[in-house]
Scaffold this motif. Structure first.
Motif, PDB file in Angstrom:
ATOM      1  N   LEU A  26      48.783  16.426 134.810  1.00 29.67           N
ATOM      2  CA  LEU A  26      48.956  16.207 136.245  1.00 29.67           C
ATOM      3  C   LEU A  26      47.688  16.554 137.025  1.00 29.67           C
ATOM      4  O   LEU A  26      47.328  15.867 137.982  1.00 29.67           O
ATOM      5  CB  LEU A  26      50.135  17.033 136.757  1.00 29.67           C
ATOM      6  N   ALA A  27      47.002  17.618 136.588  1.00 26.27           N
ATOM      7  CA  ALA A  27      45.783  18.028 137.277  1.00 26.27           C
ATOM      8  C   ALA A  27      44.685  16.979 137.143  1.00 26.27           C
ATOM      9  O   ALA A  27      43.805  16.874 138.000  1.00 26.27           O
ATOM     10  CB  ALA A  27      45.295  19.364 136.730  1.00 26.27           C
ATOM     11  N   ASN A  28      44.738  16.181 136.068  1.00 23.24           N
ATOM     12  CA  ASN A  28      43.715  15.163 135.824  1.00 23.24           C
ATOM     13  C   ASN A  28      44.215  13.745 136.094  1.00 23.24           C
ATOM     14  O   ASN A  28      43.598  12.777 135.644  1.00 23.24           O
ATOM     15  CB  ASN A  28      43.222  15.259 134.377  1.00 23.24           C
ATOM     16  N   SER A  29      45.301  13.632 136.828  1.00 27.95           N
ATOM     17  CA  SER A  29      45.887  12.308 137.075  1.00 27.95           C
ATOM     18  C   SER A  29      44.969  11.398 137.883  1.00 27.95           C
ATOM     19  O   SER A  29      45.133  10.180 137.879  1.00 27.95           O
ATOM     20  CB  SER A  29      47.239  12.454 137.788  1.00 27.95           C
ATOM     21  N   THR A  30      43.999  11.966 138.593  1.00 26.38           N
ATOM     22  CA  THR A  30      43.048  11.158 139.370  1.00 26.38           C
ATOM     23  C   THR A  30      41.654  11.168 138.754  1.00 26.38           C
ATOM     24  O   THR A  30      40.708  10.662 139.364  1.00 26.38           O
ATOM     25  CB  THR A  30      42.970  11.665 140.822  1.00 26.38           C
ATOM     26  N   LYS A  35      42.345  10.738 129.390  1.00 27.33           N
ATOM     27  CA  LYS A  35      43.418  10.364 128.473  1.00 27.33           C
ATOM     28  C   LYS A  35      44.395  11.531 128.343  1.00 27.33           C
ATOM     29  O   LYS A  35      43.996  12.648 128.009  1.00 27.33           O
ATOM     30  CB  LYS A  35      42.844   9.998 127.094  1.00 27.33           C
ATOM     31  N   LYS A  36      45.657  11.233 128.617  1.00 26.13           N
ATOM     32  CA  LYS A  36      46.658  12.301 128.648  1.00 26.13           C
ATOM     33  C   LYS A  36      46.902  12.867 127.257  1.00 26.13           C
ATOM     34  O   LYS A  36      46.633  12.239 126.230  1.00 26.13           O
ATOM     35  CB  LYS A  36      47.966  11.783 129.243  1.00 26.13           C
ATOM     36  N   GLU A  37      47.441  14.088 127.243  1.00 28.38           N
ATOM     37  CA  GLU A  37      47.756  14.781 126.004  1.00 28.38           C
ATOM     38  C   GLU A  37      49.255  14.982 125.873  1.00 28.38           C
ATOM     39  O   GLU A  37      50.003  14.904 126.855  1.00 28.38           O
ATOM     40  CB  GLU A  37      47.045  16.137 125.960  1.00 28.38           C
ATOM     41  N   GLY A  38      49.672  15.242 124.672  1.00 32.04           N
ATOM     42  CA  GLY A  38      51.064  15.575 124.386  1.00 32.04           C
ATOM     43  C   GLY A  38      51.111  16.670 123.345  1.00 32.04           C
ATOM     44  O   GLY A  38      50.119  16.937 122.654  1.00 32.04           O
ATOM     45  N   TYR A  76      48.051  16.291 120.781  1.00 28.29           N
ATOM     46  CA  TYR A  76      47.436  15.007 120.477  1.00 28.29           C
ATOM     47  C   TYR A  76      47.020  14.323 121.768  1.00 28.29           C
ATOM     48  O   TYR A  76      47.487  14.656 122.862  1.00 28.29           O
ATOM     49  CB  TYR A  76      48.406  14.113 119.691  1.00 28.29           C
ATOM     50  N   THR A  77      46.134  13.341 121.643  1.00 28.68           N
ATOM     51  CA  THR A  77      45.631  12.582 122.788  1.00 28.68           C
ATOM     52  C   THR A  77      46.141  11.152 122.723  1.00 28.68           C
ATOM     53  O   THR A  77      46.092  10.521 121.670  1.00 28.68           O
ATOM     54  CB  THR A  77      44.095  12.584 122.811  1.00 28.68           C
ATOM     55  N   ASP A  78      46.633  10.667 123.841  1.00 27.64           N
ATOM     56  CA  ASP A  78      47.087   9.279 123.967  1.00 27.64           C
ATOM     57  C   ASP A  78      45.916   8.448 124.492  1.00 27.64           C
ATOM     58  O   ASP A  78      45.505   8.582 125.636  1.00 27.64           O
ATOM     59  CB  ASP A  78      48.277   9.217 124.926  1.00 27.64           C
ATOM     60  N   TYR A  79      45.372   7.575 123.633  1.00 29.88           N
ATOM     61  CA  TYR A  79      44.180   6.808 123.995  1.00 29.88           C
ATOM     62  C   TYR A  79      44.502   5.442 124.606  1.00 29.88           C
ATOM     63  O   TYR A  79      43.616   4.588 124.702  1.00 29.88           O
ATOM     64  CB  TYR A  79      43.290   6.607 122.762  1.00 29.88           C
ATOM     65  N   SER A  80      45.726   5.238 125.010  1.00 33.57           N
ATOM     66  CA  SER A  80      46.076   3.942 125.599  1.00 33.57           C
ATOM     67  C   SER A  80      45.306   3.717 126.906  1.00 33.57           C
ATOM     68  O   SER A  80      44.888   4.662 127.577  1.00 33.57           O
ATOM     69  CB  SER A  80      47.581   3.864 125.861  1.00 33.57           C
ATOM     70  N   ASP A  81      45.120   2.438 127.260  1.00 35.33           N
ATOM     71  CA  ASP A  81      44.335   2.090 128.448  1.00 35.33           C
ATOM     72  C   ASP A  81      45.006   2.567 129.725  1.00 35.33           C
ATOM     73  O   ASP A  81      46.240   2.561 129.842  1.00 35.33           O
ATOM     74  CB  ASP A  81      44.152   0.575 128.536  1.00 35.33           C
ATOM     75  N   GLY A  82      44.177   2.965 130.686  1.00 34.36           N
ATOM     76  CA  GLY A  82      44.666   3.254 132.026  1.00 34.36           C
ATOM     77  C   GLY A  82      44.501   2.017 132.906  1.00 34.36           C
ATOM     78  O   GLY A  82      43.880   1.025 132.516  1.00 34.36           O
ATOM     79  N   SER A  83      45.046   2.071 134.088  1.00 36.27           N
ATOM     80  CA  SER A  83      44.930   0.941 135.019  1.00 36.27           C
ATOM     81  C   SER A  83      43.506   0.853 135.565  1.00 36.27           C
ATOM     82  O   SER A  83      42.767   1.842 135.584  1.00 36.27           O
ATOM     83  CB  SER A  83      45.924   1.101 136.169  1.00 36.27           C
ATOM     84  N   GLU A 221      38.254   2.704 135.140  1.00 31.54           N
ATOM     85  CA  GLU A 221      39.529   2.924 134.461  1.00 31.54           C
ATOM     86  C   GLU A 221      40.105   4.255 134.929  1.00 31.54           C
ATOM     87  O   GLU A 221      39.471   5.301 134.765  1.00 31.54           O
ATOM     88  CB  GLU A 221      39.352   2.945 132.940  1.00 31.54           C
ATOM     89  N   MET A 222      41.292   4.218 135.483  1.00 33.30           N
ATOM     90  CA  MET A 222      41.922   5.447 135.947  1.00 33.30           C
ATOM     91  C   MET A 222      42.633   6.158 134.793  1.00 33.30           C
ATOM     92  O   MET A 222      42.774   5.605 133.700  1.00 33.30           O
ATOM     93  CB  MET A 222      42.902   5.131 137.081  1.00 33.30           C
ATOM     94  N   ALA A 223      43.072   7.367 135.046  1.00 31.15           N
ATOM     95  CA  ALA A 223      43.773   8.137 134.018  1.00 31.15           C
ATOM     96  C   ALA A 223      45.062   7.419 133.617  1.00 31.15           C
ATOM     97  O   ALA A 223      45.723   6.793 134.452  1.00 31.15           O
ATOM     98  CB  ALA A 223      44.094   9.534 134.539  1.00 31.15           C
ATOM     99  N   ASN A 224      45.411   7.510 132.335  1.00 21.45           N
ATOM    100  CA  ASN A 224      46.649   6.862 131.855  1.00 21.45           C
ATOM    101  C   ASN A 224      47.847   7.803 131.990  1.00 21.45           C
ATOM    102  O   ASN A 224      48.713   7.861 131.124  1.00 21.45           O
ATOM    103  CB  ASN A 224      46.488   6.396 130.407  1.00 21.45           C
ATOM    104  N   VAL A 225      47.876   8.527 133.101  1.00 19.90           N
ATOM    105  CA  VAL A 225      48.951   9.491 133.371  1.00 19.90           C
ATOM    106  C   VAL A 225      49.943   8.864 134.345  1.00 19.90           C
ATOM    107  O   VAL A 225      49.565   8.438 135.439  1.00 19.90           O
ATOM    108  CB  VAL A 225      48.391  10.799 133.967  1.00 19.90           C
TER     109      VAL A 225
END
Length: 266
Positions: A26-30, A35-38, A76-83, A221-225
């Protein structure tokens, strides 16, 4: 009963770890290119419970398996594309698909190395070099694949004129190609580790290969959050944490009753 306390405790520790990861997302949503983590969970191995010192049936015998709770797995890191966000700034680059930009990074101790990022918020300095917002040089394709640093790997344009970047990363100005922006990937992303500052390190044993994605000039490319999804997860984590807390309170009450009441029965 003590095993119940331990099981609840391990569950609460895991939920706290999940909340830490979620809060970082959430802190890195902008943050551009983040790339978000889980976090994953792992259960402890089941153990065979033994009944000993039984006066009615002497000897040791098994009475069934018991679970020892949960432990933190891996992050883990989710490397899917952001908008994509269109900026129309000629120095801004976004990657669509697989790949990373290669950066010549210099740390506070003046050590220089190659880092990787999806953050394409670049600029052109006074000398015409393509750099990050922190002043680190963006490497061309040859230097990026070789993991080499130095001026030969820089991309330079005339800062007073416009330039174009095509999908393959080729940089042209006044009809002349001046270089190609390095777009690379790692054969096994398990060898990538987060360095900080939205950069990745290549661990020993990792192999750099050409990226298969494309570059979009004038976009970021924005964050994929997904903020809504993360907020729903936060509620789920909070409820699971509260359940563990109530379980500990119940076990504590039961132990207190066993000590203060059952122990007084003659």
């Amino acid at each position: 009963m003590v095993k119940g306390l331990y099981t609840a405790y391990t569950g609460m520790v895991q939920e706290q770890r999940r909340l830490d990861v979620l809060a970082n997302n959430l802190a890195n949503s902008t943050t551009v290119g983040y790339k978000k983590e889980g976090a994953t969970s792992r259960s402890f191995r089941d153990e065979l419970a033994l009944r000993i010192k039984d006066t009615e049936r002497p000897g040791v015998r098994g009475i069934g398996n018991i679970k020892m709770g949960v432990k933190v797995g891996e992050t883990y890191t989710d490397y899917s594309d952001g908008s994509l966000k269109v900026t129309d700034d000629q120095a801004d680059m976004a990657i669509q698909g697989e790949g990373f930009f290669a950066i010549e990074f210099t740390d506070k101790n003046q050590n220089t190395s190659v880092k990787y990022t999806r953050n394409g918020e670049f600029d052109v300095d006074n000398e015409g070099y393509l750099v990050t917002v922190d002043g680190d040089h963006v490497l061309n394709q040859q230097a990026a694949l070789a993991g080499a640093t130095g001026e030969d790997g820089y991309i330079r344009v005339d800062p007073m004129q416009s330039f174009q970047v095509d999908a393959s990363g080729a940089v042209t100005q006044n009809g002349q190609q001046l270089g190609t922006i390095g777009l690379v990937d790692v054969e096994d992303r398990n060898y990538l580790s987060k360095y900080g500052e939205n950069l990745y390190d290549l661990e020993d044993g990792g192999q750099v290969v050409a990226g298969t994605g494309s570059i979009e000039q004038g976009s970021l490319e924005m964050a994929n959050v997904n903020i809504a999804y993360e907020m729903v997860n936060m509620i789920t984590i909070q409820r699971a944490y509260d359940a563990g807390q109530k379980m500990i309170q119940t076990e504590d009450s039961t132990l207190e009753m066993a000590i203060s009441q059952v122990g007084q029965v003659s």
